[in-house]
Design a protein around this motif. Structure first.
Motif, short mmCIF file in Angstrom:
data_model
loop_
_atom_site.label_atom_id
_atom_site.label_comp_id
_atom_site.label_asym_id
_atom_site.label_seq_id
_atom_site.Cartn_x
_atom_site.Cartn_y
_atom_site.Cartn_z
N GLU A 2 -9.06 46.84 -112.23
CA GLU A 2 -8.54 45.83 -111.33
C GLU A 2 -7.22 46.32 -110.75
O GLU A 2 -6.27 46.61 -111.48
N LYS A 3 -7.18 46.39 -109.42
CA LYS A 3 -5.98 46.84 -108.73
C LYS A 3 -5.43 45.70 -107.87
O LYS A 3 -6.17 44.87 -107.37
N PHE A 4 -4.11 45.68 -107.72
CA PHE A 4 -3.43 44.53 -107.15
C PHE A 4 -2.98 44.77 -105.71
O PHE A 4 -2.70 45.90 -105.32
N GLU A 5 -2.88 43.68 -104.96
CA GLU A 5 -2.29 43.71 -103.63
C GLU A 5 -0.79 43.90 -103.77
O GLU A 5 -0.14 43.22 -104.56
N ARG A 6 -0.23 44.83 -103.02
CA ARG A 6 1.14 45.29 -103.25
C ARG A 6 2.17 44.16 -103.15
O ARG A 6 3.00 44.00 -104.04
N GLU A 7 2.14 43.41 -102.07
CA GLU A 7 3.19 42.42 -101.85
C GLU A 7 3.19 41.35 -102.92
O GLU A 7 4.24 40.95 -103.43
N LEU A 8 2.00 40.89 -103.30
CA LEU A 8 1.93 39.84 -104.33
C LEU A 8 2.37 40.35 -105.69
O LEU A 8 3.13 39.69 -106.40
N LEU A 9 1.90 41.54 -106.07
CA LEU A 9 2.29 42.07 -107.38
C LEU A 9 3.77 42.39 -107.41
O LEU A 9 4.45 42.14 -108.41
N PHE A 10 4.30 42.92 -106.31
CA PHE A 10 5.73 43.22 -106.26
C PHE A 10 6.55 41.98 -106.57
O PHE A 10 7.47 42.00 -107.39
N ARG A 11 6.23 40.88 -105.91
CA ARG A 11 6.98 39.65 -106.15
C ARG A 11 6.85 39.19 -107.61
O ARG A 11 7.82 38.76 -108.23
N ALA A 12 5.62 39.27 -108.13
CA ALA A 12 5.41 38.84 -109.50
C ALA A 12 6.16 39.73 -110.50
O ALA A 12 6.71 39.24 -111.50
N ILE A 13 6.23 41.03 -110.22
CA ILE A 13 6.95 41.95 -111.10
C ILE A 13 8.45 41.68 -111.03
O ILE A 13 9.16 41.75 -112.05
N VAL A 14 8.97 41.39 -109.84
CA VAL A 14 10.39 41.02 -109.73
C VAL A 14 10.68 39.81 -110.60
O VAL A 14 11.65 39.78 -111.36
N GLN A 15 9.83 38.78 -110.49
CA GLN A 15 10.00 37.58 -111.31
C GLN A 15 10.01 37.93 -112.80
O GLN A 15 10.89 37.49 -113.55
N MET A 16 9.02 38.70 -113.23
CA MET A 16 8.88 39.03 -114.64
C MET A 16 10.09 39.84 -115.12
O MET A 16 10.62 39.60 -116.20
N THR A 17 10.54 40.79 -114.31
CA THR A 17 11.68 41.63 -114.68
C THR A 17 12.94 40.79 -114.85
O THR A 17 13.65 40.91 -115.86
N LEU A 18 13.24 39.93 -113.87
CA LEU A 18 14.44 39.11 -113.93
C LEU A 18 14.39 38.11 -115.08
O LEU A 18 15.40 37.85 -115.74
N ALA A 19 13.21 37.55 -115.33
CA ALA A 19 13.07 36.58 -116.43
C ALA A 19 13.34 37.24 -117.78
O ALA A 19 14.03 36.67 -118.63
#
Length: 363
Positions: A292-309
């Motif tokens: 399963e591979k992710f759409e770049r813009e959506l995963l980028f935002r989700a990774i930013v959220q996860m990193t900051l949290a």
């Protein structure tokens, strides 16, 4: 400002320049001369070409880590092409992520403050604390390097968590003392505190449960992903390996080292896509499959959220165990500052959440 080697912290011997992002990676990901944004200072953007993002280092220190860099290039290409990798290769890759994370912390801090005097350096943090890595694959072939989370004030306080985008791969990296040890079944402190230099003071150790407890880490993790966990206790200690029984078997089976200077587990691998969950047998070759591979813009935002949290969680945990005595006025300033920088991360998390909700409503 005192000149120091980013690896050892001493005055550079036979002065050399260390590329925090190595030259081979810069070339692997596109135009070597491209300019990147590395945050802001006093409202002005800090821009560099990756080739010029360099800091002082001893020639010997730089050369020693250069030997590792040569191997990392091969390992990264294997991961990218879903080829077989060994336990030792991924262990080395986790060392490299430690180096990048602390190197980015030092680099950002030096750009922001010429009088910055760190209390630890790259060599102090490589393979010295519990660590994890989550790996994701994007559904495109875009080239480039992206660094997430190293320009936040929270990261400057506790450089424990960041993410790096390498072409169409994203690596989320988190390292902190005792982050995983209890849930991976290894010795952990029942009680510990931090002093003003963020040094750990351990009051009491528990021997370990000798079993893996889920979830291994608190907080949000985006799935599906390749999950790599490793417990490391580095430094002199008085813990003894169990003499016999279940504890002895668990440590012998799942530890790389267990001596008076280091307790380092094998990597615990959890990968739903190849249906493997367990401590990685040292001689077993494993292919990471990214079905399963992710759409770049959506995963980028989700990774930013996860990193900051997770950055916020790390800092809050440190603050809750902070034992330094302060005068009332000093404590008010201390608490106000940390509340403000935590809120900066929370504000960004909320903004991304709002955008993602609007996106899903639109589609």
């Amino acid at each position: 400002m005192r000149k120091f080697c980013v690896f050892c912290g001493e005055k550079p011997v036979d002065k050399n320049k260390e590329h925090i992002i190595p030259q081979w990676l810069i070339k692997y990901t596109g135009n070597p001369k491209r300019i990147t944004l590395l945050g802001k200072k006093e409202g002005k953007e800090i821009k560099f070409s990756w080739l010029n993002f360099v800091f002082p280092a001893c020639e010997e220190c730089n050369s020693n880590f250069g030997k590792i860099e040569n191997k990392i290039q091969t390992i990264l290409i294997k991961i990218d092409n879903e080829k077989s990798v060994t336990h030792n290769e991924i262990n080395l890759f986790l060392d490299w992520l430690d180096k990048i994370r602390i190197g980015m912390w030092l680099g950002h801090a030096l750009l922001q403050n010429k009088d910055f005097e760190p209390n630890f350096f790259i060599n102090d943090r490589v393979a010295s604390k519990d660590r994890l890595c989550l790996i994701y694959k994007l559904n495109d072939s875009e080239q480039g390097i992206g660094i997430i989370g190293t320009d936040t004030p929270v990261f400057q306080q506790t450089p424990s968590c960041f993410s790096i985008i390498i072409n169409n791969m994203i690596f989320f990296n988190y390292s902190k003392e005792f982050l995983l040890s209890k849930n991976l079944g290894f010795p952990y402190p029942d009680k510990y505190t931090y002093d003003s230099s963020s040094q750990v003071k351990i009051n009491k150790f528990a021997q370990g449960t000798y079993k893996v407890t889920f979830p291994i880490i608190d907080g949000k993790i985006i799935k599906p992903t390749v999950k790599l966990y490793q417990s490391i206790l580095k430094g002199s200690h008085t813990l003894k390996k169990p003499f016999a029984g279940r504890g002895r078997k668990y440590c012998d089976s799942n530890c790389l080292y267990y001596n008076n200077n280091i307790i380092q587990s094998r990597i615990y691998l959890s990968d739903e896509q190849i249906d493997f969950h367990g401590f990685w047998p040292q001689k077993k070759l494993i292919n990471f499959k990214f079905k399963e591979k992710f759409e770049r813009e959506l995963l980028f935002r989700a990774i930013v959220q996860m990193t900051l949290a997770h950055q916020n969680h790390s800092l809050l945990e440190t603050l809750n165990k902070f034992d330094e005595k302060m005068e009332t006025e000093e404590k008010i300033i201390f608490d106000k500052y940390h509340k403000e920088i935590l809120e900066l991360n929370n504000k960004k998390i909320f903004e991304i959440e709002k955008v993602m909700k609007e996106f899903y409503l639109i589609i």
